[in-house]
Write an enzyme that holds these catalytic residues in place. Structure first.
Site, PDB file in Angstrom:
ATOM      1  CB  SER A 193      -0.910  -2.879  -5.257  1.00 35.57           C
ATOM      2  OG  SER A 193       0.171  -2.016  -5.475  1.00 35.57           O
ATOM      3  CB  VAL A 250      15.942  -4.007   0.486  1.00 34.32           C
ATOM      4  CG1 VAL A 250      17.019  -3.046   0.987  1.00 34.32           C
ATOM      5  CG2 VAL A 250      15.398  -3.520  -0.852  1.00 34.32           C
ATOM      6  CE1 TYR A 297     -35.448   8.932  13.511  1.00 33.78           C
ATOM      7  CE2 TYR A 297     -36.773  10.753  12.630  1.00 33.78           C
ATOM      8  CZ  TYR A 297     -36.688   9.538  13.289  1.00 33.78           C
ATOM      9  OH  TYR A 297     -37.830   8.915  13.711  1.00 33.78           O
ATOM     10  CB  ALA A 342      -0.951  -0.009   1.196  1.00 34.36           C
ATOM     11  CB  CYS A 373      -7.812  -5.125   5.715  1.00 32.66           C
ATOM     12  SG  CYS A 373      -6.709  -3.823   6.300  1.00 32.66           S
ATOM     13  CG  ASP A 412       1.090  -1.648   8.524  1.00 32.82           C
ATOM     14  OD1 ASP A 412       0.392  -0.619   8.521  1.00 32.82           O
ATOM     15  OD2 ASP A 412       0.638  -2.777   8.270  1.00 32.82           O
TER      16      ASP A 412
END
Length: 457
Positions: A42, A83, A431, A12, A46, A288
């Site tokens: 990508s 890496v 409402y 992401a 979640c 993250d």
């Protein structure tokens, strides 16, 4: 002269940054090279519990953009390439091709670190046995599904009762497993106050999930074939044909630490408002692997969420591409569910407020998702924290059925705006009987909190 942007991480934050930078600068101005050690780019981590549980039918549905699509847009995305070192003074990174085993150095003018997070995996006997799974990447999800297909028994143990733990418990329950959750806390969902976590515990018991509190896992037991057969705590053994680790994640910042880049108390990289690594002129970080400013407490906080990662990437890409953008911080909003129970929180828990020295009042109200007389009205519990002297909203937690979780967004906006609970009572919310009572549950809580603030003087 063409500059080179190197991006570490193909999910992401990293690919959002690369894509945004490419929109602003063409290949003749900016060469973009991205490295991803996994098989996918990508994607929605979640969504993994819902893929495992069968709500999402195929892996491809979780992928927003494939490596080939990134390459078509002028980004040299190199998959299965890890890496292994960052040379900050030399402005280069060392990589290893995980298929060929070869290593190489790649220079950069600008660097984006988006290395994400890794599941907590305590150093316990048997923790690496076949059948024990962390769930953070699509590779992890695929490995778990492959394991479930090979497993003959139907007993699952989930270690940890945070968001990942309860979501994976639901997924395994939906697949016909007998599910036991072991967690160290007084109640599940430590992101909630214990009184609200108790509601989650009660609901999971009603769903047939066995939840064991104050359970400290000591080891994973294996059979003659080396595969997991049980999870042991200090007091008991729990048979298991598969184990899922749902103890949360920690920032994957081993590269940054080795390179001498600044890390916060939780181990995440520290950045400025432009997501530039502090003390560096040409290195950015997002997703993250970073810590961010909590707008309510004023302190740095580690909040690993895909929503933040995508925003970080947009900010980084804008700044790398010569534009300007900032990421001001978060209020800590998160939602989840276990079967039909919805769970939401934003802002501070009581524990958080005490840790930063805030004096506060709390109120808890019971309401319904719709007008009480309208079919389908479901119960909902809302807890609200407000600063004792000023009445400033500090946090909201919601547990209920359909229509409960997304109401937390009202509180998230109020927190971001620095509103008082009294000001909230005048919010002009939509409402109609099919959508809410005439007084929305969040506003009922705000009214009660206003009265508590006044009573507290």
């Amino acid at each position: 002269m063409t500059e080179r942007l190197v991006v570490i991480g193909g999910d992401a934050a990293g690919m959002s940054a690369a894509s945004q930078a490419r929109r602003l600068k063409g290949p003749e101005e900016l060469e973009i090279v991205a490295f991803e050690r996994g098989h996918f780019s990508s994607y929605s981590a979640c969504g993994i519990p819902y893929w495992v549980g069968g709500d999402v039918s195929a892996l491809d549905e979780l992928i927003a953009r494939s490596p080939g699509e990134h390459r078509e847009r002028g980004i040299d995305l190199r998959m299965r390439t890890e890496v292994t070192a960052i040379d900050v003074p030399g402005q280069r990174v060392r990589t290893r091709d995980l298929e060929a085993g070869t290593e190489a150095w790649t220079g950069f003018d600008k660097l984006v670190i988006a290395t994400g997070a890794r599941p907590k995996r305590p150093a316990l006997p048997g923790i690496d046995a076949p059948g024990v799974h962390g769930v953070q990447t699509l590779d992890d999800g695929k490995a778990l599904l492959d394991s479930l297909d090979r497993t003959q028994g139907r007993r699952a143990v989930v270690v940890g009762a945070g968001y990942i733990g309860v979501e994976m418990a639901e997924a395994l329950l939906g697949r016909g497993y007998e599910v036991t959750i072991l967690h160290r806390g007084e109640q599940p969902m430590a992101t909630l106050d214990p009184d609200m976590g108790r509601l989650v515990h009660r609901a999971m018991d009603g769903l047939g999930i066995t939840t064991v509190a104050s359970a400290e896992v000591t080891k994973v037991l294996t059979g003659e074939d080396g595969r997991v057969r049980a999870v042991a705590t200090e007091d008991a053994e729990y048979p298991a044909d598969v184990v899922v680790l749902g103890m949360g994640v920690v920032p994957e910042t081993s590269l940054a630490r080795a390179a001498g880049l600044p890390l916060g108390a939780r181990g995440g990289l520290l950045t400025d408002l432009a997501m530039r690594v502090r003390g560096q002129g040409n290195i950015w970080a997002g997703g993250d692997c970073v810590e961010v400013l909590d707008l309510v407490s004023g302190r740095e906080r580690y909040v690993p969420l895909g929503t933040h990662a995508n925003k970080h990437g947009q900010v980084i890409g804008a700044n790398v591409g010569g534009d300007y953008a900032t990421f001001p911080g978060v209020v800590g909003t998160a939602v989840s569910k276990v079967c039909d129970l919805e769970i939401a929180r934003t802002g501070l828990r009581e524990k958080d407020a005490r840790e930063v020295g805030l004096r506060y009042v709390t109120v808890t109200i019971e309401s319904t998702s719709r007008a009480g007389y309208y079919p389908g009205a479901a119960p909902m519990t809302v807890k609200m924290l407000a600063e004792r002297r000023t009445g400033r909203l500090l946090g909201v937690q919601i547990v209920g059925r359909e229509g409960a979780a997304k109401r937390v967004d009202i509180a998230a906006v109020a927190l971001t705006a620095g509103m008082t609970v009294e000001a909230m009572t005048a919010l002009d919310l939509g409402y109609a009987p099919p959508f809410s009572p005439v007084w929305d549950p969040v506003l009922v809580a705000a009214r009660k909190a206003t009265a508590a603030v006044r009573a507290a003087g």
